[in-house]
Scaffold this active site. Structure first.
Site, PDB file in Angstrom:
ATOM      1  N   GLU A   1      -3.670 -60.041 -32.067  1.00 30.85           N
ATOM      2  CA  GLU A   1      -4.361 -59.566 -33.308  1.00 30.85           C
ATOM      3  C   GLU A   1      -3.627 -59.008 -34.492  1.00 30.85           C
ATOM      4  OE1 GLU A   1      -8.294 -56.701 -31.901  1.00 30.85           O
ATOM      5  OE2 GLU A   1      -6.159 -55.220 -31.880  1.00 30.85           O
TER       6      GLU A   1
ATOM      7  N   GLY B   1     -12.956 -54.944 -33.002  1.00 27.06           N
ATOM      8  CA  GLY B   1     -13.691 -53.651 -33.518  1.00 27.06           C
ATOM      9  C   GLY B   1     -15.423 -53.617 -33.677  1.00 27.06           C
ATOM     10  N   GLY B   2     -15.463 -53.535 -35.133  1.00 19.58           N
ATOM     11  CA  GLY B   2     -16.222 -53.056 -35.760  1.00 19.58           C
ATOM     12  C   GLY B   2     -17.978 -54.228 -35.011  1.00 19.58           C
TER      13      GLY B   2
ATOM     14  N   HIS C   1      -2.124 -50.830 -29.830  1.00 19.27           N
ATOM     15  CA  HIS C   1      -2.726 -50.823 -30.689  1.00 19.27           C
ATOM     16  C   HIS C   1      -2.065 -51.518 -32.604  1.00 19.27           C
ATOM     17  CE1 HIS C   1      -6.169 -51.396 -34.139  1.00 19.27           C
ATOM     18  NE2 HIS C   1      -6.215 -52.581 -33.143  1.00 19.27           N
TER      19      HIS C   1
ATOM     20  N   GLU D   1      -3.377 -50.045 -35.137  1.00 16.76           N
ATOM     21  CA  GLU D   1      -3.182 -48.765 -35.946  1.00 16.76           C
ATOM     22  C   GLU D   1      -2.770 -47.945 -35.358  1.00 16.76           C
ATOM     23  OE1 GLU D   1      -7.773 -49.127 -35.354  1.00 16.76           O
ATOM     24  OE2 GLU D   1      -7.208 -51.147 -36.630  1.00 16.76           O
TER      25      GLU D   1
ATOM     26  N   SER E   1     -11.946 -58.951 -36.792  1.00 13.57           N
ATOM     27  CA  SER E   1     -12.922 -59.989 -37.390  1.00 13.57           C
ATOM     28  C   SER E   1     -13.507 -60.742 -36.138  1.00 13.57           C
ATOM     29  CB  SER E   1     -12.719 -60.369 -38.508  1.00 13.57           C
ATOM     30  OG  SER E   1     -12.130 -59.263 -39.503  1.00 13.57           O
TER      31      SER E   1
ATOM     32  N   ASN F   1     -13.619 -52.008 -28.768  1.00 17.39           N
ATOM     33  CA  ASN F   1     -12.893 -51.088 -29.363  1.00 17.39           C
ATOM     34  C   ASN F   1     -13.713 -50.169 -30.049  1.00 17.39           C
ATOM     35  OD1 ASN F   1     -10.529 -49.123 -29.914  1.00 17.39           O
ATOM     36  ND2 ASN F   1      -9.441 -50.962 -31.329  1.00 17.39           N
ATOM     37  N   TRP F   2     -13.997 -48.476 -30.064  1.00 21.26           N
ATOM     38  CA  TRP F   2     -14.548 -48.513 -31.214  1.00 21.26           C
ATOM     39  C   TRP F   2     -14.155 -47.832 -31.708  1.00 21.26           C
ATOM     40  CZ3 TRP F   2     -19.467 -45.463 -28.014  1.00 21.26           C
ATOM     41  CH2 TRP F   2     -20.322 -46.580 -27.698  1.00 21.26           C
ATOM     42  N   LYS F   3     -12.824 -47.389 -31.613  1.00 23.95           N
ATOM     43  CA  LYS F   3     -12.208 -46.513 -32.796  1.00 23.95           C
ATOM     44  C   LYS F   3     -12.658 -45.299 -32.636  1.00 23.95           C
ATOM     45  CE  LYS F   3      -9.778 -50.981 -34.409  1.00 23.95           C
ATOM     46  NZ  LYS F   3      -9.701 -51.702 -35.788  1.00 23.95           N
TER      47      LYS F   3
ATOM     48  N   GLY G   1     -10.215 -56.294 -39.297  1.00 25.21           N
ATOM     49  CA  GLY G   1     -11.785 -55.308 -40.147  1.00 25.21           C
ATOM     50  C   GLY G   1     -11.906 -55.853 -41.511  1.00 25.21           C
TER      51      GLY G   1
END
Ligand code: PGA
Length: 247
Positions: free
Chosen positions: A163, A229-230, A93, A95, A208, A11-13, A169
């Site tokens: 999640e 993500g990251g 998600h 966010e 993470s 997920n590149w956000k 993150g």
């Protein structure tokens, strides 16, 4: 029933520009060279979907509107994602639940729209740190899972991503016992909902995940892949996670 094939999704956000095509090329090369014992997906920002499509790696989306078209400035529909060749869309998600006030009902409507277009919905659930401290994790996750899966969902077009919000993150991850407990509860909700086919629904862990902790997290019972993500932004880092399915 055998365990479902894992899905490792990036997920590149809100990250990535046209230059990110290079990262997808690299990832495609690494997967082609080294193989993947799991399904691999990248969900870039909507601006990059069409330019990254067709390079070997499956490309999905991070969100869709619940309507298929209409007066919704700035939004993107499941019909548009299907038109681009997407097979997957992330919905709910944390966010989006936090930044855009998305409720379980809204997430359910988005998943329904996606599934109606033949897409698989990756439905995200997870507790905040405050909810975990209060001992409410299982209640929160249960109400999110039952409240976000639409009536017409099937075991084939549904993926659940667990999640914990506090793990996203932050570099913090739950213990493997905690992951096993939550994934076990989600599995039983899925078998209540879908019958024996509930055993085939993929339940991803996210928060993470990186190459150094992926092997441990992915070996937990009822963990069928990761939402990353990251560590999905760089091909080498992401491939380090994918590779755990070959070892
Ligand atoms: P993270 O994000 O891997 O950077 O923690 C996961 C996610 O939000 O899907």
């Amino acid at each position: 029933m055998t365990a479902p094939k894992a899905l490792v999704a990036g997920n590149w956000k809100m990250n990535g520009l046209l230059a990110s095509r290079e990262e997808i090329k690299k990832l495609n090369f690494l997967v082609a060279q080294g193989g993947a014992g799991c399904d691999v997906l990248i969900c870039p920002p909507a601006t990059l979907i069409s330019t990254l499509m067709g390079k070997g790696i499956d490309i999905g989306a991070q969100d869709c509107h619940m309507a298929l078209s209409g007066a919704h400035t700035g939004d993107i529909s499941a019909a548009m994602l299907k038109d681009l060749g997407c097979h997957y869309v992330i919905v709910g998600h944390s966010e989006r639940r936090a930044d855009h006030g998305e409720t379980n009902d809204m997430v359910k409507a988005k998943a329904s729209s996606a599934q109606g277009q033949g897409l698989t919905a990756i439905i995200c659930v997870g507790e905040t740190d405050g909810e975990r401290e209060k001992g409410a994790t299982l209640d929160v996750v249960t109400s999110q899972v039952t409240g976000s899966i639409p009536a017409e969902a099937t075991a084939e077009n549904t993926v659940i991503a667990y999640e914990p919000v506090w793990a996203i993150g932050t570099g913090k991850v739950p213990t493997t016992d905690d992951v096993a407990e939550v994934h076990g509860v989600i599995r039983s909700l899925l078998t209540d909902r879908f019958g024996p086919a509930g055993a085939t629904v993929r339940i991803q862990y996210g928060g993470s995940v990186k190459a150094s902790n992926a092997a441990e997290l992915m070996s937990v019972p009822n963990v069928n892949g990761a939402l990353v993500g990251g560590a999905s932004l760089k091909a080498e880092d992401f491939y380090g996670i994918i590779k755990t399915y070959q070892d």
